[in-house]
Scaffold this active site. Structure first.
Site, short mmCIF file in Angstrom:
data_model
loop_
_atom_site.label_atom_id
_atom_site.label_comp_id
_atom_site.label_asym_id
_atom_site.label_seq_id
_atom_site.Cartn_x
_atom_site.Cartn_y
_atom_site.Cartn_z
N ASN A 17 -14.24 -8.08 -5.45
CA ASN A 17 -15.51 -8.71 -5.84
C ASN A 17 -16.65 -8.25 -4.93
O ASN A 17 -17.77 -8.05 -5.41
CB ASN A 17 -15.38 -10.23 -5.82
CG ASN A 17 -14.77 -10.76 -7.12
OD1 ASN A 17 -15.42 -10.77 -8.15
ND2 ASN A 17 -13.51 -11.14 -7.05
N MET A 93 -10.54 -17.28 1.59
CA MET A 93 -9.52 -18.30 1.36
C MET A 93 -9.49 -19.35 2.46
O MET A 93 -8.47 -19.54 3.13
CB MET A 93 -8.16 -17.62 1.21
CG MET A 93 -8.09 -16.71 0.01
SD MET A 93 -8.57 -17.57 -1.51
CE MET A 93 -8.02 -16.41 -2.74
N HIS A 112 -14.26 -18.11 -8.75
CA HIS A 112 -12.92 -18.69 -8.90
C HIS A 112 -12.28 -18.16 -10.20
O HIS A 112 -12.95 -18.13 -11.24
CB HIS A 112 -13.00 -20.22 -8.93
CG HIS A 112 -11.65 -20.86 -9.00
ND1 HIS A 112 -10.84 -21.00 -7.89
CD2 HIS A 112 -10.95 -21.34 -10.05
CE1 HIS A 112 -9.70 -21.55 -8.26
NE2 HIS A 112 -9.74 -21.77 -9.56
N THR A 144 -19.81 -26.99 -2.81
CA THR A 144 -20.07 -28.32 -2.26
C THR A 144 -18.84 -28.67 -1.40
O THR A 144 -17.84 -27.94 -1.44
CB THR A 144 -20.25 -29.35 -3.40
OG1 THR A 144 -19.08 -29.31 -4.23
CG2 THR A 144 -21.47 -29.06 -4.23
N GLU A 146 -16.48 -30.63 -1.79
CA GLU A 146 -15.24 -30.81 -2.55
C GLU A 146 -14.76 -29.47 -3.10
O GLU A 146 -15.58 -28.70 -3.64
CB GLU A 146 -15.50 -31.79 -3.71
CG GLU A 146 -14.25 -32.41 -4.26
CD GLU A 146 -14.54 -33.19 -5.54
OE1 GLU A 146 -13.64 -33.32 -6.37
OE2 GLU A 146 -15.70 -33.64 -5.70
N LEU A 147 -13.48 -29.18 -3.00
CA LEU A 147 -12.94 -27.86 -3.35
C LEU A 147 -13.19 -27.49 -4.82
O LEU A 147 -12.81 -28.24 -5.73
CB LEU A 147 -11.43 -27.84 -3.08
CG LEU A 147 -10.71 -26.54 -3.44
CD1 LEU A 147 -11.14 -25.41 -2.52
CD2 LEU A 147 -9.20 -26.74 -3.41
C1 GAR Z 1 -10.39 -13.23 -6.78
O1 GAR Z 1 -9.60 -13.27 -7.92
C2 GAR Z 1 -11.11 -14.55 -6.59
O2 GAR Z 1 -11.51 -15.14 -7.80
C3 GAR Z 1 -10.04 -15.37 -5.92
O3 GAR Z 1 -9.46 -14.49 -4.99
C4 GAR Z 1 -9.52 -13.17 -5.52
C5 GAR Z 1 -10.11 -12.27 -4.46
O4 GAR Z 1 -10.02 -10.95 -4.85
N1 GAR Z 1 -10.59 -16.53 -5.29
C6 GAR Z 1 -9.99 -17.71 -5.30
O5 GAR Z 1 -8.92 -17.91 -5.82
C7 GAR Z 1 -10.77 -18.81 -4.61
N2 GAR Z 1 -10.14 -20.09 -4.84
P1 GAR Z 1 -10.93 -9.85 -4.20
O6 GAR Z 1 -10.68 -9.92 -2.69
O7 GAR Z 1 -10.41 -8.56 -4.77
O8 GAR Z 1 -12.37 -10.13 -4.55
#
Ligand code: GAR
Length: 203
Positions: A17, A93, A112, A144, A146-147
Protein backbone atom coordinates in the site's frame (compact mmCIF):
# COMPACT_ATOMS: atom_id res chain seq x y z
CA UNK A 1 5.16 25.37 7.01
CA UNK A 2 2.99 26.23 4.05
CA UNK A 3 2.91 22.73 2.54
CA UNK A 4 -0.28 21.27 3.98
CA UNK A 5 -0.01 18.04 2.07
CA UNK A 6 2.74 16.25 3.94
CA UNK A 7 2.16 12.60 4.69
CA UNK A 8 3.69 10.23 7.21
CA UNK A 9 3.19 6.58 6.29
CA UNK A 10 3.39 3.95 9.04
CA UNK A 11 4.15 0.35 8.11
CA UNK A 12 4.93 -3.00 9.66
CA UNK A 13 5.41 -5.26 6.63
CA UNK A 14 5.84 -5.58 2.89
CA UNK A 15 4.52 -2.10 2.10
CA UNK A 16 2.48 -2.70 -1.04
CA UNK A 17 0.00 0.00 0.00
CA UNK A 18 2.92 2.34 0.66
CA UNK A 19 4.16 1.53 -2.84
CA UNK A 20 0.71 2.36 -4.25
CA UNK A 21 0.87 5.75 -2.52
CA UNK A 22 4.42 6.35 -3.79
CA UNK A 23 3.29 5.44 -7.33
CA UNK A 24 0.24 7.72 -7.15
CA UNK A 25 2.41 10.64 -6.04
CA UNK A 26 5.01 9.92 -8.76
CA UNK A 27 2.31 9.70 -11.43
CA UNK A 28 0.72 12.98 -10.35
CA UNK A 29 -2.54 11.26 -9.36
CA UNK A 30 -2.01 12.29 -5.74
CA UNK A 31 -0.71 15.74 -4.95
CA UNK A 32 1.21 15.13 -1.74
CA UNK A 33 4.68 14.78 -0.29
CA UNK A 34 5.60 11.65 1.62
CA UNK A 35 7.66 13.30 4.34
CA UNK A 36 8.59 10.13 6.20
CA UNK A 37 7.95 6.39 6.37
CA UNK A 38 8.05 4.94 9.87
CA UNK A 39 8.25 1.22 10.59
CA UNK A 40 7.93 -0.54 13.91
CA UNK A 41 10.13 -3.37 12.62
CA UNK A 42 13.58 -3.01 11.06
CA UNK A 43 12.82 -5.92 8.72
CA UNK A 44 9.64 -4.36 7.25
CA UNK A 45 9.98 -4.85 3.51
CA UNK A 46 8.29 -1.54 2.83
CA UNK A 47 11.34 0.32 4.12
CA UNK A 48 13.09 -0.70 0.92
CA UNK A 49 10.22 0.74 -1.19
CA UNK A 50 10.67 4.03 0.62
CA UNK A 51 14.45 4.07 0.26
CA UNK A 52 14.20 3.29 -3.46
CA UNK A 53 11.91 6.29 -3.81
CA UNK A 54 14.31 8.51 -1.87
CA UNK A 55 11.94 8.94 1.06
CA UNK A 56 13.27 9.37 4.57
CA UNK A 57 12.75 6.30 6.75
CA UNK A 58 12.64 5.93 10.52
CA UNK A 59 12.61 2.63 12.41
CA UNK A 60 10.99 2.83 15.81
CA UNK A 61 11.07 -0.64 17.31
CA UNK A 62 8.13 -0.86 19.69
CA UNK A 63 10.00 -3.45 21.74
CA UNK A 64 12.44 -0.72 22.79
CA UNK A 65 9.74 1.23 24.65
CA UNK A 66 8.37 0.54 28.12
CA UNK A 67 4.72 1.17 27.25
CA UNK A 68 2.33 1.81 24.37
CA UNK A 69 2.02 5.43 25.51
CA UNK A 70 5.80 5.94 25.43
CA UNK A 71 6.01 4.38 21.99
CA UNK A 72 3.15 6.43 20.62
CA UNK A 73 4.66 9.62 22.05
CA UNK A 74 7.82 8.86 20.06
CA UNK A 75 5.74 8.32 16.91
CA UNK A 76 3.93 11.62 17.41
CA UNK A 77 7.25 13.41 17.91
CA UNK A 78 8.70 11.99 14.66
CA UNK A 79 5.59 12.99 12.71
CA UNK A 80 5.46 16.49 14.20
CA UNK A 81 9.16 17.00 13.56
CA UNK A 82 8.40 16.65 9.86
CA UNK A 83 5.24 18.71 9.87
CA UNK A 84 3.09 15.79 8.83
CA UNK A 85 -0.53 16.74 8.14
CA UNK A 86 -1.91 13.27 7.63
CA UNK A 87 -0.67 9.99 9.09
CA UNK A 88 -1.47 6.99 6.89
CA UNK A 89 -1.41 3.53 8.43
CA UNK A 90 -0.48 1.10 5.69
CA UNK A 91 -0.37 -2.33 7.24
CA UNK A 92 0.79 -0.86 10.55
CA UNK A 93 -0.10 -3.68 12.89
CA UNK A 94 -0.32 -1.87 16.18
CA UNK A 95 -3.15 -0.56 18.27
CA UNK A 96 -2.83 3.18 18.76
CA UNK A 97 -3.30 4.84 22.13
CA UNK A 98 -5.92 7.54 22.63
CA UNK A 99 -3.06 10.02 23.04
CA UNK A 100 -1.82 9.29 19.51
CA UNK A 101 -5.30 9.67 18.06
CA UNK A 102 -5.84 12.92 19.96
CA UNK A 103 -2.53 14.31 18.69
CA UNK A 104 -3.86 13.99 15.11
CA UNK A 105 -7.62 14.42 15.38
CA UNK A 106 -9.30 13.28 12.14
CA UNK A 107 -5.85 13.20 10.60
CA UNK A 108 -5.01 9.51 10.76
CA UNK A 109 -6.19 7.12 8.03
CA UNK A 110 -6.15 3.34 7.95
CA UNK A 111 -6.71 0.81 5.19
CA UNK A 112 -8.48 -2.38 6.17
CA UNK A 113 -9.05 -5.47 3.98
CA UNK A 114 -12.79 -5.94 4.54
CA UNK A 115 -16.01 -3.98 4.26
CA UNK A 116 -16.10 -2.56 7.77
CA UNK A 117 -17.80 -2.87 10.19
CA UNK A 118 -17.64 -6.53 9.11
CA UNK A 119 -14.49 -8.41 10.02
CA UNK A 120 -12.37 -5.92 11.96
CA UNK A 121 -9.04 -6.91 13.47
CA UNK A 122 -6.48 -9.22 11.98
CA UNK A 123 -6.82 -11.10 8.67
CA UNK A 124 -10.04 -9.44 7.51
CA UNK A 125 -9.85 -11.17 4.12
CA UNK A 126 -9.54 -14.59 5.73
CA UNK A 127 -12.33 -13.89 8.21
CA UNK A 128 -14.66 -12.95 5.33
CA UNK A 129 -13.71 -16.00 3.26
CA UNK A 130 -14.27 -18.35 6.19
CA UNK A 131 -17.58 -16.71 7.01
CA UNK A 132 -18.73 -17.36 3.46
CA UNK A 133 -19.82 -13.86 2.51
CA UNK A 134 -20.49 -13.32 -1.19
CA UNK A 135 -19.23 -9.73 -1.20
CA UNK A 136 -16.33 -8.30 0.73
CA UNK A 137 -13.82 -5.56 -0.05
CA UNK A 138 -11.61 -2.84 1.35
CA UNK A 139 -12.21 0.18 3.57
CA UNK A 140 -10.30 3.40 4.19
CA UNK A 141 -11.39 4.98 7.44
CA UNK A 142 -10.38 7.68 9.86
CA UNK A 143 -8.70 6.25 12.94
CA UNK A 144 -10.40 6.67 16.29
CA UNK A 145 -9.40 5.02 19.57
CA UNK A 146 -11.73 2.09 18.90
CA UNK A 147 -10.20 -0.54 16.59
CA UNK A 148 -11.24 -0.30 12.91
CA UNK A 149 -14.32 1.71 13.86
CA UNK A 150 -13.79 5.30 12.67
CA UNK A 151 -15.71 7.21 9.99
CA UNK A 152 -15.49 5.57 6.57
CA UNK A 153 -13.93 7.65 3.79
CA UNK A 154 -14.06 5.15 0.91
CA UNK A 155 -14.94 1.52 0.34
CA UNK A 156 -14.64 -0.83 -2.62
CA UNK A 157 -16.45 -4.11 -2.98
CA UNK A 158 -15.05 -7.40 -4.23
CA UNK A 159 -17.25 -10.36 -5.17
CA UNK A 160 -16.28 -13.71 -3.70
CA UNK A 161 -16.21 -16.60 -6.17
CA UNK A 162 -16.89 -20.17 -5.15
CA UNK A 163 -13.49 -21.07 -6.55
CA UNK A 164 -11.69 -18.51 -4.40
CA UNK A 165 -9.18 -19.50 -1.78
CA UNK A 166 -8.46 -17.05 1.01
CA UNK A 167 -5.30 -16.15 -0.93
CA UNK A 168 -6.93 -15.48 -4.32
CA UNK A 169 -9.57 -13.39 -2.58
CA UNK A 170 -6.96 -11.42 -0.64
CA UNK A 171 -5.10 -10.72 -3.89
CA UNK A 172 -8.21 -9.18 -5.49
CA UNK A 173 -8.95 -7.16 -2.36
CA UNK A 174 -5.37 -5.86 -2.43
CA UNK A 175 -5.86 -4.49 -5.94
CA UNK A 176 -8.79 -2.47 -4.60
CA UNK A 177 -6.79 -1.35 -1.56
CA UNK A 178 -4.10 0.03 -3.85
CA UNK A 179 -6.73 1.84 -5.92
CA UNK A 180 -8.74 3.46 -3.13
CA UNK A 181 -6.04 4.37 -0.61
CA UNK A 182 -4.43 7.11 -2.72
CA UNK A 183 -7.91 8.36 -3.67
CA UNK A 184 -8.95 8.60 -0.02
CA UNK A 185 -5.74 10.41 0.90
CA UNK A 186 -6.42 12.96 -1.84
CA UNK A 187 -9.96 13.45 -0.57
CA UNK A 188 -8.71 14.05 2.97
CA UNK A 189 -6.05 16.51 1.84
CA UNK A 190 -8.38 18.42 -0.46
CA UNK A 191 -10.73 19.21 2.43
CA UNK A 192 -14.34 20.13 1.81
CA UNK A 193 -15.59 17.29 3.99
CA UNK A 194 -17.19 17.05 7.37
CA UNK A 195 -18.13 14.41 9.86
CA UNK A 196 -21.69 14.12 11.15
CA UNK A 197 -22.08 11.49 13.82
CA UNK A 198 -19.93 8.81 12.33
CA UNK A 199 -20.72 9.71 8.72
CA UNK A 200 -17.96 11.16 6.53
CA UNK A 201 -19.65 13.58 4.14
CA UNK A 202 -18.13 15.40 1.17
CA UNK A 203 -19.67 18.78 0.53
C1 GAR B 1 -3.09 -4.85 3.81
O1 GAR B 1 -3.90 -5.84 3.27
C2 GAR B 1 -3.88 -4.00 4.79
O2 GAR B 1 -5.21 -3.81 4.42
C3 GAR B 1 -3.78 -4.85 6.03
O3 GAR B 1 -2.46 -5.30 6.05
C4 GAR B 1 -2.01 -5.45 4.71
C5 GAR B 1 -0.69 -4.72 4.57
O4 GAR B 1 -0.12 -5.00 3.34
N1 GAR B 1 -4.11 -4.09 7.20
C6 GAR B 1 -4.82 -4.59 8.21
O5 GAR B 1 -5.23 -5.72 8.24
C7 GAR B 1 -5.08 -3.61 9.33
N2 GAR B 1 -6.01 -4.18 10.28
P1 GAR B 1 0.99 -4.06 2.74
O6 GAR B 1 2.10 -4.00 3.78
O7 GAR B 1 1.44 -4.78 1.50
O8 GAR B 1 0.39 -2.71 2.47
Amino acid sequence: MTDKRRLGVLISGRGSNLQAIIDAVAAGRLRATIAVVIANKAEAGGLECARRAGIETVVLEHTAYPSREAYDAALVAELRLRDVQLACLAGFMRLLSAAFVEAFPNRILNIHPSLLPAFPGLHGQDQAWRHGVKITGATVHIVTPELDAGPIVLQASVAVDDADTAETLAARILVEEHRIYPLAIGIMLDGGWRIEGRRFIRS
